[in-house]
Design an enzyme around this catalytic site. Sequence first.
Site, PDB file in Angstrom:
ATOM      1  N   TYR A  57       0.827  -1.218   0.000  1.00 23.86           N
ATOM      2  CA  TYR A  57       0.000   0.000   0.000  1.00 23.86           C
ATOM      3  C   TYR A  57       0.859   1.264   0.000  1.00 23.86           C
ATOM      4  CZ  TYR A  57      -4.028  -2.876   1.260  1.00 23.86           C
ATOM      5  OH  TYR A  57      -5.022  -3.795   1.271  1.00 23.86           O
ATOM      6  N   TYR A  90     -13.925  -4.660   6.083  1.00 24.52           N
ATOM      7  CA  TYR A  90     -12.653  -5.031   5.453  1.00 24.52           C
ATOM      8  C   TYR A  90     -12.410  -6.508   5.764  1.00 24.52           C
ATOM      9  CZ  TYR A  90      -7.792  -5.689   4.372  1.00 24.52           C
ATOM     10  OH  TYR A  90      -6.629  -6.195   3.836  1.00 24.52           O
ATOM     11  N   LYS A 144      -4.550 -12.382  12.972  1.00 22.96           N
ATOM     12  CA  LYS A 144      -3.667 -11.369  13.557  1.00 22.96           C
ATOM     13  C   LYS A 144      -3.026 -11.707  14.916  1.00 22.96           C
ATOM     14  CE  LYS A 144      -4.650  -7.509  10.696  1.00 22.96           C
ATOM     15  NZ  LYS A 144      -5.898  -7.507   9.913  1.00 22.96           N
TER      16      LYS A 144
HETATM   17  C1  LIG Z   1      -6.263  -7.964   8.595  1.00 24.83           C
HETATM   18  C2  LIG Z   1      -7.619  -8.459   8.359  1.00 24.83           C
HETATM   19  C3  LIG Z   1      -7.888  -9.418   7.356  1.00 24.83           C
HETATM   20  C4  LIG Z   1      -6.824  -9.930   6.419  1.00 24.83           C
HETATM   21  O1  LIG Z   1      -5.816 -10.629   7.076  1.00 24.83           O
HETATM   22  P1  LIG Z   1      -4.386 -10.813   6.352  1.00 24.83           P
HETATM   23  O2  LIG Z   1      -3.621 -11.669   7.289  1.00 24.83           O
HETATM   24  O3  LIG Z   1      -3.815  -9.439   6.186  1.00 24.83           O
HETATM   25  O4  LIG Z   1      -4.664 -11.483   5.048  1.00 24.83           O
HETATM   26  C5  LIG Z   1      -9.188  -9.869   7.227  1.00 24.83           C
HETATM   27  N1  LIG Z   1     -10.180  -9.420   8.020  1.00 24.83           N
HETATM   28  C6  LIG Z   1      -9.965  -8.518   8.990  1.00 24.83           C
HETATM   29  C7  LIG Z   1     -11.098  -8.089   9.865  1.00 24.83           C
HETATM   30  C8  LIG Z   1      -8.690  -7.999   9.178  1.00 24.83           C
HETATM   31  O5  LIG Z   1      -8.480  -7.061  10.128  1.00 24.83           O
END
Ligand SMILES: *Cc1c(COP(=O)(O)O)cnc(C)c1O
Length: 413
Positions: free
Chosen positions: A8, A136, A259
């Site tokens: 990004y 997202y 995460k």
């Molecule tokens: C970060 C995130 C994703 C994507 O995860 P990645 O490990 O970056 O592919 C999907 N959904 C939510 C809610 C996120 O915060």
Amino acid sequence: MQHLWRPYTQMKTEPPPLRAVGTDGSTIALVDGRHLIDGISSWWTACHGYNHPHIRQAVAAQLSAMPHVMFGGLTHAPAERLARRLARMLPGDLNHVFFTESGSVSVEVALKMVIQGWQNVGRPRKRKVAAFAGGYHGDTFATMALCDPQEGMHRRFAGMLPEVTHLPVPSDVAGKAAVQAFLRKEGDQTAALIIEPLVQAAGGFRFHSTETLRWLRAACDAHDVMLIFDEIAVGFGRLGTLFACSCADVIPDVVTLSKALTGGTLPLAATVARTELFERFLSDDASAALMHGPTYMANPMGCAAANASLDLFEREPRLQQAMAISDHLRRELEACRAVSGVVDVRVWGALGVVELEHDRDVVWLRRRFVDEGVWVRPLDRAVYLMPPLVISGFELTRLTDAVLRVVTDWSRH
Ligand SMILES: *Cc1c(COP(=O)(O)O)cnc(C)c1O
């Protein structure tokens, strides 16, 4: 010669990245000797701070014993133990865990589970998915299609994305009516709705209530539509409970986690399904099996890290720490409300947001935070803090003071 392609980032005009050489506790050490206090836990992962000795030791032991082994036809104790523990921690019969290596892929797997799940019970017409404004869910093609359509990526790949209906979050009468109308009209062709429960993170840090989720659960049940909670951002204590679904007292059909799953150490994600959905894949017909299997699926070091991270949630008072951070953020960020150009200040658990009226000068803002000795990276109009849950009061004060000072400078500059 530029060899690295950055995320990004407009690599022609944006300043070069800072070189990190070490991490410890809640700080990132830079090559020039500076130490930045991390206000965003390395994209919301490092919930126990960096280099926690318990996780380090678990990963080192696993590295010596068996760093990786394929998961087709083989299994191993770290994955079995982690699946068992996640099932125990999640509410209801969310008991069946599919491991992948990233959040986006765990959402892709959730989509495959619900769509193929309906095929397996003879309802192949149920293949649509609806998502919510402000959401997202990732960067791959299918997950991009789930993201809020106002975001840039949608336009760029128009025509190449799976069709997804975007609904307003049913927080008010109009939103509820829109979701009801969609379900009445298209429920029989819809496999599932997907939402980031309680806090929609990367799409703008918008909050909705536990009542909204309970309403959504009932609406989905009434139309035989599955409900997916993407807890990748909010899972593992960020909101003051281990998971958003337990806070809302709602059991979704599928949960995605990533995460903070490994405490910010190794890439791992999990898609967790309820028993009824899992059993749709048990059949004498081999082709009814879930058709997914990443090469590095259930990596043993990732699973060992995640197990060690869960140990820390059991042994150390993380949820109390999250609530103490919450009190601090509520108290200290409030002053930002008086700054001209700030349109809202909101806090949920260990997450605080100062929303600006426009996203001008994001690059300027990011640089100013570094000058203050903190690592805070505004996302569009949101200046937000999601610090490690172990952060000290002193470090947290440094962060909240920096937010007030930088946002004040921003409003004057
Ligand atoms: C970060 C995130 C994703 C994507 O995860 P990645 O490990 O970056 O592919 C999907 N959904 C939510 C809610 C996120 O915060």
